[in-house]
Design an enzyme around this catalytic site. Structure first.
Site, mmCIF file in Angstrom:
data_model
loop_
_atom_site.group_PDB
_atom_site.id
_atom_site.type_symbol
_atom_site.label_atom_id
_atom_site.label_comp_id
_atom_site.label_asym_id
_atom_site.label_seq_id
_atom_site.Cartn_x
_atom_site.Cartn_y
_atom_site.Cartn_z
ATOM 1 N N ASP A 1 0.839 -1.198 0.000
ATOM 2 C CA ASP A 1 0.000 0.000 0.000
ATOM 3 C C ASP A 1 0.878 1.254 0.000
ATOM 4 O O ASP A 1 0.603 2.227 -0.705
ATOM 5 C CB ASP A 1 -0.916 -0.014 1.233
ATOM 6 C CG ASP A 1 -1.598 -1.357 1.395
ATOM 7 O OD1 ASP A 1 -2.421 -1.700 0.545
ATOM 8 O OD2 ASP A 1 -1.260 -2.096 2.348
ATOM 9 N N HIS B 1 -4.612 -3.429 6.355
ATOM 10 C CA HIS B 1 -4.404 -3.696 4.918
ATOM 11 C C HIS B 1 -5.764 -4.111 4.345
ATOM 12 O O HIS B 1 -6.058 -5.296 4.172
ATOM 13 C CB HIS B 1 -3.362 -4.792 4.699
ATOM 14 C CG HIS B 1 -3.314 -5.219 3.251
ATOM 15 N ND1 HIS B 1 -2.870 -4.393 2.249
ATOM 16 C CD2 HIS B 1 -3.685 -6.355 2.638
ATOM 17 C CE1 HIS B 1 -2.976 -5.005 1.085
ATOM 18 N NE2 HIS B 1 -3.474 -6.199 1.294
#
Ligand code: NAD
Ligand code: LMR
Length: 329
Positions: A159, A187
């Protein structure tokens, strides 16, 4: 040659494994001069495919690859492991609810946590990539009472890298100009990629962008939903980029990250930034000497606070769900 570092990888015959193993063996995790012994765990039906991957590893004649062992018993595969990359997880299949996924993966991560506890080397460091990564790491950590909690982490570096790439494209700067990116929370689609503390060429990134609407309506959702966009486009989830991020995360943890910068890692919260202690949540961290420290003292405005709180609330819900399932104490 020095004693090989034992690197265990689970789900080794999967998509991520197919990229990850070759990069570890070529020296991208620990350096080209550090010999590595790979310990590869799979479920029994996947062992034959894994044998094929091992043939390919042999065929690369990697100078740093000192040996490969494969197996389906975590007690054996994790024996003496210095690094454990927990990639293998049960993917969500048709008709499966989130709770079913937590339960199926919970069984995997309780067993693997116990096996690491009983058999890994004293210096073991554990990175969980398999989803739901934060909560899987929490389950493994909770089932490994003899391993210091700071040795468990989950991957939000993908990410983080996605956020860097999106910002670089927006401002027309090379990715190397971007520092101090942060992913907060889980996440998952609730994660919060934070531009207010990031910098582009030394300038505050939110100011450099100068477009709150882009930040709110394009940047954050693009980064947070990138995994789903890749599944939609490719027909299967990100693999090479996930392997690359797993290497970045673990290499920086073991070998240290750049001065005057930080990285995002999901680690056990010590209560910093109001994140409930004990959750595995993503923070900005600096790494050195095989350890990490959560960056302290960042000012969090109301916009960021609401987004961090929402993602942390989801982590707390996941923790409560796996507690109810008896997967953590
Ligand atoms: P995959 O299905 O191709 O491979 C997973 C492998 O794990 C399979 O070979 C399977 O046999 C194995 N496995 C299942 N249970 C196991 C167990 N108990 N022990 C050992 N191995 C086991 O999946 P993939 O694309 O390689 O992805 C792996 C995981 O990583 C998935 O959970 C995926 O959602 C996750 N992922 C995470 C990120 C992240 O940024 N954190 C990014 C991409 C993918
Ligand atoms: C990703 O971020 O690419 C993956 O976690 C997506 C997924 O659900 O496997």
């Amino acid at each position: 040659m020095s004693t090989p570092v034992k690197v265990a990888v689970t789900g080794a015959a999967g998509q991520i494994g197919y990229s990850l193993l070759f990069r570890i063996a070529s020296g991208e995790l620990l350096g080209k001069d550090t010999p590595v012994e790979l310990r590869l765990l799979e479920i029994t039906p996947a062992l034959k495919a894994l044998e094929g991957v091992v043939m390919e590893l042999d065929d690369c004649a990697f100078p740093a690859l000192a040996g490969v062992q494969i197996g389906d018993d975590p007690d054996v595969v994790f024996d003496g492991a210095n690094v454990a990359l927990l990639v293998g997880a049960r993917p969500r299949t048709k008709g499966m609810e989130r709770g079913d996924l937590l339960e199926a993966n919970g069984a995997i991560f309780t067993a693997q946590g116990r096996a690491l506890n009983d058999h890994a080397a004293d210096d073991v460091r554990i990175t969980v990539t398999g989803n739901p990564a934060n909560t899987n790491a929490l389950i493994a950590m909770s089932n490994a009472p003899d391993i210091p909690t700071e040795r468990f982490s989950a991957l939000t570096r993908l990410d983080h890298n996605r956020a860097i790439a999106q910002l670089a494209a927006k401002v027309g700067a090379p990715v190397t100009d971007i520092r101090r990116m942060t992913i907060w929370g889980n996440h998952s689609a609730t994660q919060y990629p934070d531009l207010f503390h990031a910098e582009v060429g030394g300038r505050n990134a939110a100011e450099a962008v100068g477009d709150q609407s882009w930040l709110e309506n394009t940047f954050i959702p693009t980064v947070a939903k990138r995994g789903a966009a890749i599944i939609e486009a490719r027909g299967s989830s990100s693999a090479a980029s996930a392997a690359s991020a797993t290497i970045d995360h673990t290499r920086d943890w073991l070998l240290g990250s750049a001065q005057d910068d930080w990285v995002s890692m999901a680690v056990r919260s010590d209560g910093s930034y109001g994140v409930a202690e004990g959750l595995i949540s993503s923070f900005p961290v600096t790494t050195a000497g095989g350890g990490y420290e959560i960056v302290q003292g960042l000012e969090i405005d109301d916009f960021s606070r609401a987004r961090i709180d929402a993602s942390v609330a989801e982590l707390a819900e996941e923790r409560d769900a796996v507690t109810k399932l008896g997967l953590i104490g």
